[in-house]
Motif scaffolding. Structure first.
Motif, PDB file in Angstrom:
ATOM      1  N   GLN A 285     -10.177   8.080   0.774  1.00  0.00           N
ATOM      2  CA  GLN A 285      -8.830   7.651   0.390  1.00  0.00           C
ATOM      3  C   GLN A 285      -7.920   7.574   1.607  1.00  0.00           C
ATOM      4  OE1 GLN A 285      -7.891   6.321  -2.603  1.00  0.00           O
ATOM      5  NE2 GLN A 285      -6.179   5.724  -1.292  1.00  0.00           N
ATOM      6  N   ALA A 286      -8.058   8.533   2.519  1.00  0.00           N
ATOM      7  CA  ALA A 286      -7.269   8.499   3.758  1.00  0.00           C
ATOM      8  C   ALA A 286      -7.608   7.232   4.559  1.00  0.00           C
ATOM      9  CB  ALA A 286      -7.523   9.753   4.587  1.00  0.00           C
TER      10      ALA A 286
ATOM     11  N   ARG B 141      -8.762   4.398   3.269  1.00  0.00           N
ATOM     12  CA  ARG B 141      -8.187   3.261   2.524  1.00  0.00           C
ATOM     13  C   ARG B 141      -6.683   3.145   2.795  1.00  0.00           C
ATOM     14  NH1 ARG B 141     -11.588   5.388  -1.324  1.00  0.00           N
ATOM     15  NH2 ARG B 141     -13.415   4.109  -1.687  1.00  0.00           N
ATOM     16  N   ASP B 142      -6.000   4.275   2.850  1.00  0.00           N
ATOM     17  CA  ASP B 142      -4.566   4.258   3.141  1.00  0.00           C
ATOM     18  C   ASP B 142      -4.300   3.673   4.526  1.00  0.00           C
ATOM     19  OD1 ASP B 142      -4.157   5.441   0.655  1.00  0.00           O
ATOM     20  OD2 ASP B 142      -3.815   7.463   1.477  1.00  0.00           O
ATOM     21  N   GLU B 143      -5.131   4.056   5.497  1.00  0.00           N
ATOM     22  CA  GLU B 143      -4.979   3.533   6.852  1.00  0.00           C
ATOM     23  C   GLU B 143      -5.300   2.036   6.906  1.00  0.00           C
ATOM     24  OE1 GLU B 143      -6.652   4.857  10.931  1.00  0.00           O
ATOM     25  OE2 GLU B 143      -6.486   6.705   9.722  1.00  0.00           O
TER      26      GLU B 143
ATOM     27  N   ALA C 154      -4.941  -0.086   4.450  1.00  0.00           N
ATOM     28  CA  ALA C 154      -3.804  -0.765   3.810  1.00  0.00           C
ATOM     29  C   ALA C 154      -2.635  -0.872   4.783  1.00  0.00           C
ATOM     30  CB  ALA C 154      -3.393  -0.025   2.545  1.00  0.00           C
ATOM     31  N   ALA C 155      -2.390   0.187   5.535  1.00  0.00           N
ATOM     32  CA  ALA C 155      -1.294   0.162   6.505  1.00  0.00           C
ATOM     33  C   ALA C 155      -1.584  -0.837   7.628  1.00  0.00           C
ATOM     34  CB  ALA C 155      -1.074   1.568   7.074  1.00  0.00           C
TER      35      ALA C 155
END
Length: 151
Positions: free
Chosen positions: A35-36, A38-40, A42-43
């Motif tokens: 998830q971390a 995926r967050d990166e 997305a950013a």
């Protein structure tokens, strides 16, 4: 005899239940790390491409780190344009339509001209062609090296 089987089954169950909590913690950690990542992603890209969600959680953080640190970083020995041209050349010989499309776009964004893109792909094709010739003809490697000035 049935008593021994029962004992073995009981021991197996105890061993299995002792492992499961650790597996659950490992899976939770893998999901959190994924998830971390995926967050990166997305950013970085403004969204998470659909294919990213098909990558197993256990693999995603490592794959993302490798991509980010090697291919996307401008703090490596090779500049971004050179890396994109190398990747395009390799993708062309595999061939990988996804990589060819992406690497061509990345090379252009990094300033590569159509001539440079064509040259990278032609070099890849030439290398693959000669490799086919050398291997198919079973050219002796020691003789090859000696004749071409290598040790």
């Amino acid at each position: 005899m049935p008593r021994i089987k029962s004992h073995i089954v009981s021991l197996s169950f105890v061993a299995l239940t002792a492992v499961l909590p650790g597996q659950s913690r490992a899976q939770d950690a893998a999901q959190a790390a994924a998830q971390a990542a995926r967050d990166e992603i997305a950013a970085t890209f403004g969204a998470v491409p659909t294919f990213i969600n098909q990558v197993p959680d256990a693999a995603l953080p490592g794959l993302w780190t490798e991509l980010k640190m090697l291919e996307m970083s401008d703090e490596t020995a090779l500049d971004l344009k050179t890396k994109a041209l190398i990747s395009l050349a390799v993708a062309s010989t595999i061939p990988c339509d996804y990589c060819i499309w992406m690497d061509t776009n990345t090379a252009r964004q990094a300033g590569a001209t159509d001539q440079e893109i064509g040259e990278a792909v032609a070099l890849a094709g030439m290398t693959r062609n000669w490799s086919t010739i050398f291997h198919g003809l079973q050219v002796d490697f020691a003789t090859f090296r000696k004749e071409l000035g290598g040790s």
